[in-house]
Design an enzyme around this catalytic site. Structure first.
Site, mmCIF file in Angstrom:
data_model
loop_
_atom_site.group_PDB
_atom_site.id
_atom_site.type_symbol
_atom_site.label_atom_id
_atom_site.label_comp_id
_atom_site.label_asym_id
_atom_site.label_seq_id
_atom_site.Cartn_x
_atom_site.Cartn_y
_atom_site.Cartn_z
ATOM 1 N N GLU A 154 6.720 0.337 90.631
ATOM 2 C CA GLU A 154 5.793 1.390 91.030
ATOM 3 C C GLU A 154 5.573 1.417 92.545
ATOM 4 O O GLU A 154 5.146 2.417 93.100
ATOM 5 C CB GLU A 154 4.445 1.207 90.305
ATOM 6 C CG GLU A 154 4.544 1.418 88.794
ATOM 7 C CD GLU A 154 3.177 1.375 88.136
ATOM 8 O OE1 GLU A 154 2.222 1.881 88.738
ATOM 9 O OE2 GLU A 154 3.077 0.810 87.042
ATOM 10 N N GLY A 186 -1.752 -0.284 81.361
ATOM 11 C CA GLY A 186 -0.873 -0.146 82.512
ATOM 12 C C GLY A 186 -1.627 -0.351 83.814
ATOM 13 O O GLY A 186 -2.590 -1.119 83.898
ATOM 14 N N SER A 187 -1.236 0.378 84.846
ATOM 15 C CA SER A 187 -1.830 0.186 86.170
ATOM 16 C C SER A 187 -3.278 0.663 86.273
ATOM 17 O O SER A 187 -3.958 0.373 87.256
ATOM 18 C CB SER A 187 -0.980 0.892 87.227
ATOM 19 O OG SER A 187 0.267 0.250 87.375
ATOM 20 N N THR A 188 -3.773 1.414 85.269
ATOM 21 C CA THR A 188 -5.194 1.785 85.302
ATOM 22 C C THR A 188 -6.088 0.557 85.186
ATOM 23 O O THR A 188 -7.288 0.630 85.439
ATOM 24 C CB THR A 188 -5.535 2.768 84.165
ATOM 25 O OG1 THR A 188 -5.322 2.131 82.892
ATOM 26 C CG2 THR A 188 -4.660 4.018 84.248
ATOM 27 N N TYR A 189 -5.488 -0.572 84.814
ATOM 28 C CA TYR A 189 -6.211 -1.843 84.664
ATOM 29 C C TYR A 189 -6.454 -2.516 86.016
ATOM 30 O O TYR A 189 -7.327 -3.373 86.146
ATOM 31 C CB TYR A 189 -5.375 -2.758 83.768
ATOM 32 C CG TYR A 189 -6.097 -3.887 83.097
ATOM 33 C CD1 TYR A 189 -7.240 -3.676 82.342
ATOM 34 C CD2 TYR A 189 -5.592 -5.184 83.168
ATOM 35 C CE1 TYR A 189 -7.870 -4.724 81.686
ATOM 36 C CE2 TYR A 189 -6.213 -6.233 82.520
ATOM 37 C CZ TYR A 189 -7.354 -5.996 81.775
ATOM 38 O OH TYR A 189 -7.974 -7.037 81.122
#
Length: 712
Positions: free
Chosen positions: A368, A328-331
């Site tokens: 988001e 997800g957005s942790t990437y």
């Protein structure tokens, strides 16, 4: 007329007979002498050894298995002695009748009978097999009084493995179990010396550190030379070589921190891995739910096995090591770092975010980020702009993304000191050609690249890989192979051998570019999605929330967690490091089906940082709120970690040694602080890729269990 005998002829015949008899006797004696010479001279050594072997029985002495302790000396695995009631099948005429008669005064449960039958099928008839373990003193006395009625049945004292903290840390510690037929067959290929060292051994490490460090933990088998009578009864001891116990594993893990994280997950599923970026030492290695390894030591019964193996929560799956998820957005911070390193973007490059991205006639949303507008690199991370990374992925292309992010450990094993690690997937065109057989599926489509930028699509990584990548970034490119074992202590000399994490060639990252990413991640805790979580924190940290999609939904269909079953909701992720100026801990955490990253995963990370950096343990009220996903900044009065006792075990009784060491270590507080150190395939076309959301996790416990000999 009387015939006159020819005396001379008679004498000659007599002499011939005498000579023949003498020669025959001499030949006989010659053969006897030759045989005697052959036996006494030629085969003297062989026959002497055989005679000695008939007179002397060599009995193996199984060594005590080595202990496992955490960084503060808390005992996680040890041994204790207990009496077992054992039967040698070859010496019993009617097994069933004997067991039934024993059951009249010894408590023998149906599970004991099933375990005995299974072991009987796997063993030789002359081996002694336990029908009941851990006899009480009263049961021992009752059997001894009737012993004469049961030939082939005896009581033995055996060592049992014990995990004093029960379920705490079970996935990293693993467990031991009886050696099965497949393992016995594999042992036949071992060197003779290694096979000899396992003579008399019935148990072997199955999973976790018990399996990975089997040779260190097993020890060296000793022997006793016993003089025996013709009937095989021991007469006297002639010689003995004591067994050498296995070595002690000293972990880098702080088990109290491990227990805290497991407690904060509550009944939820997920994983957390925390690493010291300065040396690669793992501080916590959590997979939830856990299981009690004590149940496996004697051979788990069918009911417990079915409960563990058929549970929808998959408690036997080591999620930190084998569960793969889209990041997800942790990437996004890693994508930004790749863009800087490849020269595709500068920190000041502005990308307009209107809330959606159009590609190939399809609309990619950015839910988001509600504000949109002009995005530079820092703001794209702080506000988690999807559009910024859709465009970046399109500009870089799948192979450049692969080349830039593969060195961070994505899509490859970290070589941690645990067996069974999976590779995950960092896609490339070559990967797709190798993975799929149908020609139309082997081709890479441009639309498949877009979702890679926000950590979706084919991207699937373990929490270990994500935490390791975060540690590399926090350390400015310095890389290590993560390690759970810090030292190995020789049980005889008490000398400790350091098991250093192997340092790898550092990544050529520019410090000023790394600082851009770290400052942006710090902004996430001050202005972004985890702001409320880090209110009042006396240290500066960096982090990034993320949401991993768990199921596919149609294009233009709105996601609603309230209308979905719990197991189908999105996962909550968070990656972070602290402190900002000199990171001592980097972590990755996922709470399955818990929604937004700031709601469930980030609060757990905050409390881990408070423990490691401040030596503080959350209040009971705060832990209860965190278990429900309802916490932000800590509430209540945090406690000094040293004052919080370790969890108790519901498993087998701990030895007095384990209890004493555990109690002493529980008072020492957090070792890290005191030590000062610490998916489903997307569609093949751009159209299909935009229409469906890929599955978020690969759960594959089967291969790990089969490889490790797990069985009911």
């Amino acid at each position: 007329m009387t015939e006159l005998k020819n005396l001379e002829a008679e004498l000659d015949r007599f002499r011939l007979r005498i000579i023949a008899a003498v020669l025959f006797i001499l030949l006989g004696f010659g053969l006897l002498v030759a045989r005697m010479v052959h036996l006494q001279v030629v085969r003297h050594e062989e026959l002497a050894n055989r005679a000695e072997a008939n007179r002397i029985a060599v009995v193996p002495i199984v060594p005590n298995r080595g202990r496992i302790v955490d960084r503060n000396g808390v005992v996680l695995a040890t041994n204790y002695t207990a009496y077992t009631l054992e039967i040698t099948p070859s010496r019993v005429a009617d097994l069933e009748a004997t067991i039934n008669k024993l059951a009249e005064f010894i408590d023998i449960q149906p599970r004991d009978r099933r375990r005995f039958k299974r072991q009987l099928d796997e063993s030789k008839s002359f081996e002694s097999l336990p029908i009941r373990n851990r006899l009480s003193d009263e049961e021992v006395a009752r059997f001894i009084a009737r012993r004469f009625q049961f030939p082939g049945v005896e009581i033995k004292a055996r060592l049992f493995r014990n995990y004093p903290l029960g379920e705490t840390g079970s996935h990293l510690i693993g467990y031991i179990g009886r050696i099965n037929q497949a393992e016995k067959k594999a042992m036949e290929d071992w060197e003779d010396e290694a096979q000899a060292n396992y003579r008399g051994t019935e148990y072997i490490g199955k999973l976790g550190l018990e399996q990975s460090y089997e040779l260190d933990l097993h020890g060296t088998t000793g022997f006793e030379q016993m003089e025996t009578s013709a009937g095989g009864r021991a007469v006297r001891r002639l010689d003995n070589l004591p067994a050498t116990p296995g070595n002690t594993l000293v972990l880098s893990v702080d088990i109290k921190l491990q227990a805290l994280v497991e407690d904060m997950f509550g009944a939820r599923r997920g994983a957390l891995v925390a690493i010291d970026p300065r040396n690669g030492e793992i501080l916590a290695f959590v997979s939830k739910p856990t299981y009690d390894p004590n149940k496996f030591v004697d051979g788990i019964d069918v009911e417990n096995w079915r409960e563990l193996n058929e549970s929808i929560d998959k408690p036997l799956l080591n999620r930190a090591l084998r569960g793969t998820y889209p990041p997800g957005s942790t990437y996004k911070p890693f994508m930004a770092m790749a863009a800087l390193n490849a020269g595709k973007r500068s920190p000041s490059t502005i990308i307009n975010d209107p809330g959606f991205f159009m590609f190939g006639g399809h609309r990619y949303g950015s839910p988001e980020n509600e504000r949109g507008g002009a995005m530079d690199m820092r703001r794209s991370i702080v506000e988690s702009s999807n559009v910024y990374y859709y465009t970046l992925a399109n500009e870089m292309g799948v192979d450049m993304i692969y080349d830039q992010l593969s060195p961070f450990g994505f899509g490859r094993r970290t070589n941690i000191d645990l067996e069974g690690e999976v590779t995950g997937v960092l896609p490339s065109q070559d990967w797709k050609r190798r993975t799929y057989k149908r020609p139309e599926l082997r081709k890479w489509y441009a639309g498949e690249t877009i979702s890679l930028g926000i950590g979706q699509g084919y991207n699937n990584f373990t929490m270990l890989q994500l935490a390791n990548a975060m540690a590399i970034l926090a350390a400015g490119g310095q890389r290590f192979e993560p390690r759970l074992v810090k030292e190995i202590e020789d049980v005889v000399t008490h000398q400790r051998r350091t098991v250093s994490a192997k340092a790898l060639e550092p990544l050529a990252l520019k410090p000023e570019q790394v600082n851009v990413i770290m400052q942006a991640m710090h902004g996430v805790t001050q202005q972004g999605t985890s702001t409320r979580i880090f209110v009042g924190a006396p240290y500066a940290s960096g982090g990034k929330t993320g949401t991993a999609q768990a199921v596919g939904i149609r294009q233009n269909e709105k996601y609603s967690a309230a209308r979905m079953a719990e197991h189908l909701r999105d996962h909550s992720l968070y990656v972070a490091f602290a402190p900002l100026d000199n990171p001592r801990i980097a972590l990755a955490v996922i709470v399955e089906n818990a929604g937004w990253g700031s709601a469930a995963a980030a609060p757990i990370a905050r409390r881990v940082f408070d423990y490691v950096l401040l030596g503080l343990y959350p209040s009971e009220e705060d832990i209860a709120l965190t278990q429900k996903g309802q916490s932000v900044a800590p509430v209540g009065t945090p406690r000094p970690a040293a004052s919080v006792p370790l969890p108790s075990s519901s498993g087998a009784p701990a030895s007095s040694e384990a209890q004493a060491v555990g109690a002493a270590s529980a008072a020492s507080g957090p070792g890290v602080a005191s030590a000062g150190s610490a998916a489903s395939r997307p569609a093949a076309s751009a159209s299909a890729a935009a229409a469906a959301r890929p599955r978020a996790m690969t759960l594959d416990a089967g291969p790990a269990q089969r490889a490790s000999g797990v069985q009911p």
